[in-house]
Design a protein around this motif. Sequence first.
Motif: not given
Length: 304
Positions: A285, A287-289
């Motif tokens: 989590d 990573s915001a993608e």
Amino acid sequence: SFFRFLFFSVVGAGKMTMQVFQKMGAYAALVQTNVLLHREATDVICKEISSRFPLPQAAPLKVLDLACGGEPLSVAAALARLSPAQFEYTGVDLCADQVQKARGFRFPANVVRAEVLQGSAWVLGPVLPKGEQYDIVFCGLNTHHGTPEENYFLATELRRVLRAGGVFINHDEFRPPGYPHYERRPDTGRNGESFAAVPSELLGSVSIPDLKVDERIWADPSHKSFRDNLLPRYEAAVKEKGTPPEDVVKMVDHVSQRDFPLSYDEMARIYSAVGFSSAPFRYDDSSAEPLRDVYSVFVAWLAA
């Protein structure tokens, strides 16, 4: 822009089946916006090379880039960050215009030799010099077009061209747990075009074990599958990145027609059967993608 390159479809019986996106078109926007996590993949390339090879080495490390496209920016960015280590680069792409463009690409100064060869990224024997071996093989968003059996064939090719201690870094789409494998029919394409990545006669020449692929379903719209989960999320993600509507249509159509991803576990079983050790690189989590659970990196390596 920095993250901008082109991707083309797999091959059938030694020829191009269909150009997926036009030059400098829809797929370039995906790379630029990082919706498929290309920047994270570049980080993984750096991590894997630096952790497996004492840098700098006395001789340049040899890198093979499969389906490299016209601008191999992910690999080039990673190699530049590993300076003063030196590298020799070999790219392979099926499309003549991409080969020509890549031959004019400006690699970082620590890439001391670069060549780009035209040919299949799945059947390497006719493309690479006989007996040539590499320390690192990279492939970006290509293996999800192949069947389990075609991926097994590619694994046997990589087993042959990787040196002992070499590593395969595969940035791709992987099917999350809980979904059956969406099987590609032998002739799935429009207008009678084949989606085959490896000619049937070559597949028939290889003894393929039971790959223990999860329940398979045919590519039939009546089946509920991983795509039913992915496509709305994919469309929302590329729209949120500001992708032009006409490019969104191309992207979603490509995924709905061309993507047959394996799971991490299936890929691991395939590479284990050929003699590789392997590990997935899952993004958490941090990573915001939004598609971080689908697009990631699979790493396989040979014992030194």
